[in-house]
Design an enzyme around this catalytic site. Structure first.
Site, mmCIF file in Angstrom:
data_model
loop_
_atom_site.group_PDB
_atom_site.id
_atom_site.type_symbol
_atom_site.label_atom_id
_atom_site.label_comp_id
_atom_site.label_asym_id
_atom_site.label_seq_id
_atom_site.Cartn_x
_atom_site.Cartn_y
_atom_site.Cartn_z
ATOM 1 N N MET A 134 10.542 24.990 -1.838
ATOM 2 C CA MET A 134 9.406 24.044 -2.517
ATOM 3 C C MET A 134 9.963 22.832 -3.408
ATOM 4 O O MET A 134 9.837 21.787 -3.535
ATOM 5 C CB MET A 134 8.196 24.643 -3.330
ATOM 6 C CG MET A 134 7.139 23.917 -3.706
ATOM 7 S SD MET A 134 5.996 25.075 -4.549
ATOM 8 C CE MET A 134 5.101 26.104 -3.129
ATOM 9 N N LYS A 161 0.949 -1.276 0.128
ATOM 10 C CA LYS A 161 0.008 0.060 0.090
ATOM 11 C C LYS A 161 0.924 1.152 -0.052
ATOM 12 O O LYS A 161 2.156 1.267 0.271
ATOM 13 C CB LYS A 161 -1.060 0.250 1.287
ATOM 14 C CG LYS A 161 -0.118 0.222 2.418
ATOM 15 C CD LYS A 161 -1.142 0.151 3.740
ATOM 16 C CE LYS A 161 -0.402 0.333 4.891
ATOM 17 N NZ LYS A 161 -1.304 0.730 5.848
ATOM 18 N N TYR A 204 15.366 31.316 2.071
ATOM 19 C CA TYR A 204 14.051 32.301 2.553
ATOM 20 C C TYR A 204 14.170 32.567 4.075
ATOM 21 O O TYR A 204 14.798 31.677 4.933
ATOM 22 C CB TYR A 204 12.763 31.470 2.421
ATOM 23 C CG TYR A 204 12.418 31.305 0.979
ATOM 24 C CD1 TYR A 204 12.081 32.357 0.330
ATOM 25 C CD2 TYR A 204 12.122 30.081 0.437
ATOM 26 C CE1 TYR A 204 11.860 32.535 -1.036
ATOM 27 C CE2 TYR A 204 11.501 30.080 -0.886
ATOM 28 C CZ TYR A 204 11.382 31.259 -1.614
ATOM 29 O OH TYR A 204 10.941 30.921 -2.928
HETATM 30 C C1 PLP Z 1 -3.634 -3.815 8.554
HETATM 31 C C2 PLP Z 1 -2.325 -3.698 8.428
HETATM 32 N N1 PLP Z 1 -1.570 -4.760 8.565
HETATM 33 C C3 PLP Z 1 -0.280 -4.751 8.232
HETATM 34 C C4 PLP Z 1 0.591 -3.655 8.192
HETATM 35 C C5 PLP Z 1 2.152 -3.609 8.019
HETATM 36 O O1 PLP Z 1 2.771 -3.223 9.278
HETATM 37 P P1 PLP Z 1 4.147 -3.003 9.307
HETATM 38 O O2 PLP Z 1 4.607 -2.134 8.072
HETATM 39 O O3 PLP Z 1 4.647 -2.480 10.427
HETATM 40 O O4 PLP Z 1 4.762 -4.357 8.903
HETATM 41 C C6 PLP Z 1 -0.112 -2.343 8.132
HETATM 42 C C7 PLP Z 1 0.645 -1.142 8.146
HETATM 43 O O5 PLP Z 1 0.120 -0.150 8.510
HETATM 44 C C8 PLP Z 1 -1.583 -2.268 8.140
HETATM 45 O O6 PLP Z 1 -2.224 -1.281 8.346
#
Ligand code: PLP
Length: 381
Positions: free
Chosen positions: A321, A37, A273
């Site tokens: 920026m 993700k 700046y």
């Molecule tokens: C539901 C869930 N599972 C697993 C993970 C993975 O966690 P980590 O990056 O600490 O391994 C996350 C990360 O935010 C998560 O939200």
């Protein structure tokens, strides 16, 4: 494609080695589900997903259906699992994308049931159990009601129960996390007794996977450490104190840019700046074509270091920026076009994501995730 002024090199070898390390920890029968993700924690969603898939990941965890659709669009056919919110109105898309997903409310389950039956498919759900994080999920009583409700749904199968630790990496005192693990195991047993004897369970993130074999369950969701970063120094200390097998992690990301200009300035010259820095001696200032738009936090003004020609050069003045300035007075021979390393190793020195995060007042998770998506991710060996 025009040449870019800043880019991230992502080591496929490191990603694969980290996954192999986790396979060694969890064994062959536990599903290994790296979390890709948030642009794969900044490493490039498609690039990292492909690398993990090639390295033998059983599933890939995404946050939402948009990420799942990007991966499907890139041709990935591996099982995808959605950890974040899916709305009832997205049920048909979830079925089309053929993902398993976390669910915790009756409306979503109902919508998944209808969409799945309409498509002649089954929706695969991980029921999210509340054990102490108070983020997504329902308590055991509600979970039991949902299981009974879903028993009448021909299009939904509850494959697993999942939960998430609130406080496993921020401390070496794991009393609370242990309580969550116990609540999870108790919940899993009760839900199995509710007519789901084959129900699976997933709870472990990186820290729990490293620290507790008993938390591995049927699947581990490994995020930060799949990219070669420790979840925290507390996790490293806990693993060492517990005499866990030494876990070797290889940071996969190097963030680079090139020097745009070098100028010689006398003592007493203001830089940037707000004139927050004034040189104390005759020196040379190098301008880097990168700034907070790219994810280089403005909080690192006058604080962070960048590696140029193998030496540390400090950020002088405010991060702009799209530009920042560094003092290269002590670095011999710096000229426009030289590579500068913002995160990563060069020669025998490195700016770790943890150092970088410390300068920005945050954690390694945020530091790499915040690198803008406009910065190209380039796969290297
Ligand atoms: C539901 C869930 N599972 C697993 C993970 C993975 O966690 P980590 O990056 O600490 O391994 C996350 C990360 O935010 C998560 O939200």
């Amino acid at each position: 494609m025009p040449q870019r002024l800043t880019w991230c090199e992502v080591s496929l070898g490191a990603l694969k080695a980290n996954l192999a390390e986790f396979r060694r920890l969890v064994g062959p029968s536990c599903a290994l589900a790296p979390v890709v993700k948030s642009n794969a924690y900044g490493h490039g969603l498609v690039l990292a997903a492909r690398a993990f898939a090639d390295a033998g990941a059983d599933l890939l965890c995404v946050n939402d259906l948009w990420e799942a659709s990007v991966l499907r669009g890139a041709g990935l056919t591996q099982p995808l699992h959605v950890l974040g919110r899916v709305e009832p109105g997205q049920a048909a898309e979830a079925i089309t994308l053929d993902v398993s997903l976390v669910a915790y409310d009756a409306q979503v389950m109902q919508a998944l049931d209808e969409a799945a039956r309409g498509a002649g498919r089954m929706a695969r759900v991980h029921l999210k159990l509340e054990t102490g994080t108070h983020r997504q999920g329902v308590d055991l009583g509600e979970a039991l009601l949902l299981v009974r409700h879903a028993a009448g749904m021909a299009g939904v199968t509850i494959n697993a129960v999942s939960t998430h630790f609130a406080d496993v990496e921020d401390t070496t005192d794991h009393t609370f996390a242990r309580r969550q693990l116990a609540a999870f195991h108790e919940g899993l047993a009760m839900l199995r007794a509710e007519g789901l004897p084959h129900l699976k369970g997933d709870i472990a993130n990186s820290a729990a996977t490293i620290l507790w074999p008993e938390a591995h369950g049927d699947m581990v969701r490994v995020g930060i450490s799949a990219y070669g970063m420790w979840p925290s120094s507390e996790t490293l200390v806990s693993a060492t104190l517990a005499h866990r097998d030494r876990v070797v992690l290889q940071p996969a990301l190097t963030w680079k840019t090139r020097v745009a200009q070098v100028k010689t300035v006398p003592a007493g010259t203001y830089v940037g700046y707000g004139r927050t820095y004034r040189t104390t001696h005759d020196t040379r200032i190098a301008v880097l074509p990168i700034g907070y738009y790219d994810g280089y936090d403005r909080g690192m003004s006058n604080t962070a270091y960048v590696l140029v020609r193998g030496m540390r050069a400090q950020v002088r003045g405010r991060v702009c920026m799209n530009m920042l300035m560094i003092d290269v007075g002590d670095v011999v021979g710096v000229e426009a076009g030289d590579e500068a390393v913002l995160i990563g190793r060069t020669g025998d020195d490195a700016v770790t994501a943890e150092q970088f995060a410390g300068w920005a007042g945050t954690i390694n998770y945020e530091a790499t995730t915040r690198i803008a998506e406009s910065v190209p991710r380039v796969a290297v060996c």
